[in-house]
Design a protein around this motif. Structure first.
Motif, PDB file in Angstrom:
ATOM      1  N   ASP A  40      59.259 141.873 104.658  1.00  0.00           N
ATOM      2  CA  ASP A  40      59.492 141.947 106.098  1.00  0.00           C
ATOM      3  C   ASP A  40      58.296 142.533 106.833  1.00  0.00           C
ATOM      4  O   ASP A  40      57.933 142.058 107.903  1.00  0.00           O
ATOM      5  N   ASN A  41      57.710 143.588 106.284  1.00  0.00           N
ATOM      6  CA  ASN A  41      56.575 144.271 106.907  1.00  0.00           C
ATOM      7  C   ASN A  41      55.690 144.858 105.825  1.00  0.00           C
ATOM      8  O   ASN A  41      56.185 145.279 104.776  1.00  0.00           O
ATOM      9  N   TRP A  42      54.397 144.915 106.109  1.00  0.00           N
ATOM     10  CA  TRP A  42      53.454 145.645 105.277  1.00  0.00           C
ATOM     11  C   TRP A  42      53.034 146.878 106.053  1.00  0.00           C
ATOM     12  O   TRP A  42      52.614 146.779 107.201  1.00  0.00           O
ATOM     13  N   LEU A  43      53.162 148.023 105.441  1.00  0.00           N
ATOM     14  CA  LEU A  43      52.813 149.292 106.062  1.00  0.00           C
ATOM     15  C   LEU A  43      51.642 149.901 105.292  1.00  0.00           C
ATOM     16  O   LEU A  43      51.577 149.790 104.067  1.00  0.00           O
ATOM     17  N   ASN A  44      50.720 150.512 105.986  1.00  0.00           N
ATOM     18  CA  ASN A  44      49.488 151.080 105.414  1.00  0.00           C
ATOM     19  C   ASN A  44      48.540 150.013 104.880  1.00  0.00           C
ATOM     20  O   ASN A  44      47.595 150.337 104.165  1.00  0.00           O
ATOM     21  N   ARG A 103      66.918 150.043 106.167  1.00  0.00           N
ATOM     22  CA  ARG A 103      66.200 148.821 106.556  1.00  0.00           C
ATOM     23  C   ARG A 103      65.340 149.009 107.805  1.00  0.00           C
ATOM     24  O   ARG A 103      64.499 148.183 108.100  1.00  0.00           O
ATOM     25  N   ASP A 104      65.567 150.074 108.530  1.00  0.00           N
ATOM     26  CA  ASP A 104      64.875 150.337 109.787  1.00  0.00           C
ATOM     27  C   ASP A 104      63.397 150.662 109.525  1.00  0.00           C
ATOM     28  O   ASP A 104      63.077 151.670 108.890  1.00  0.00           O
ATOM     29  N   THR A 105      62.514 149.821 110.034  1.00  0.00           N
ATOM     30  CA  THR A 105      61.076 149.981 109.803  1.00  0.00           C
ATOM     31  C   THR A 105      60.564 151.318 110.311  1.00  0.00           C
ATOM     32  O   THR A 105      59.717 151.949 109.661  1.00  0.00           O
ATOM     33  N   ASN A 106      61.047 151.761 111.454  1.00  0.00           N
ATOM     34  CA  ASN A 106      60.587 153.056 111.979  1.00  0.00           C
ATOM     35  C   ASN A 106      60.960 154.202 111.054  1.00  0.00           C
ATOM     36  O   ASN A 106      60.181 155.140 110.870  1.00  0.00           O
ATOM     37  N   ASP A 124      60.842 145.430 101.633  1.00  0.00           N
ATOM     38  CA  ASP A 124      61.568 144.332 100.974  1.00  0.00           C
ATOM     39  C   ASP A 124      63.054 144.371 101.337  1.00  0.00           C
ATOM     40  O   ASP A 124      63.916 144.500 100.469  1.00  0.00           O
ATOM     41  N   ASN A 125      63.364 144.244 102.621  1.00  0.00           N
ATOM     42  CA  ASN A 125      64.745 144.376 103.082  1.00  0.00           C
ATOM     43  C   ASN A 125      65.698 143.328 102.516  1.00  0.00           C
ATOM     44  O   ASN A 125      66.892 143.576 102.411  1.00  0.00           O
TER      45      ASN A 125
END
Length: 175
Positions: A40-44, A103-106, A124-125
């Motif tokens: 869903d998102n890549w962080l860092n 699941r919350d990205t924040n 990986d939600n």
């Protein structure tokens, strides 16, 4: 009747826990590491692929921010990342939620900040990468060699010296 129901509940719970114990896991080694799927998102980090990580030793770490066992492993993973990052070593944390609120990205970003994680984290939600690895546990380590094969797995806490020895061996290996 209430006592009978409690006994049945306890028996079922203990049976379920025994069936899911990491000590019962069959480690998967010698197979190609699956690609990161359905992230869903890549962080860092910008998005990564196992293909582009070939030639590096990679630790894929399945975790979730409210799992106490995961929380206990994170300082070790961060320490390894800092210690070996200039030696062809990459950590990819795969945050796979156990509960809906995870699941919350924040909240995942807040957890990354709180735990001081500086390595890439894939959110990986939908459990796509989790399923690709046929993973069952939090936390779970999959060590991938320079050719892209899984060479070591560890489920749960502990064995940090053994895991670090496997990392060092893979970094030293000529391929």
């Amino acid at each position: 009747m209430l006592t009978l129901l409690r006994s049945a509940f306890v028996a079922l719970t203990l049976t379920g826990l025994a069936a899911c114990a990491p000590s019962q896991a069959r480690p998967v080694t010698g197979v190609a590491a699956p690609e990161f799927a359905g992230i869903d998102n890549w962080l860092n980090s910008s998005p990564l692929t196992m293909q582009q990580l070939r030639g590096k030793v990679v630790l894929v770490d399945f975790w979730t921010y409210s799992c106490i066992n995961c929380i206990h492993t994170l300082p070790h993973v961060q320490q390894w990342y800092q210690k070996y990052e200039n030696q062809g070593w990459v950590v990819v944390g795969v945050h796979t939620p156990e509960y809906a609120y995870e699941r919350d990205t924040n909240k995942v970003r807040d957890a990354i900040r709180h735990f001081g994680l500086t390595y890439p984290v894939a959110q990986d939600n939908r459990y796509a990468t989790w399923k690709a690895y046929d993973n069952l546990y939090w936390p779970a380590f999959y060590l991938v060699d320079k050719s892209g094969k899984i060479v070591y797995t560890h489920f749960g806490e502990g064995d940090y010296d053994k895991t670090e020895a496997a990392i060092k061996a893979q970094l030293a290996a000529q391929q």
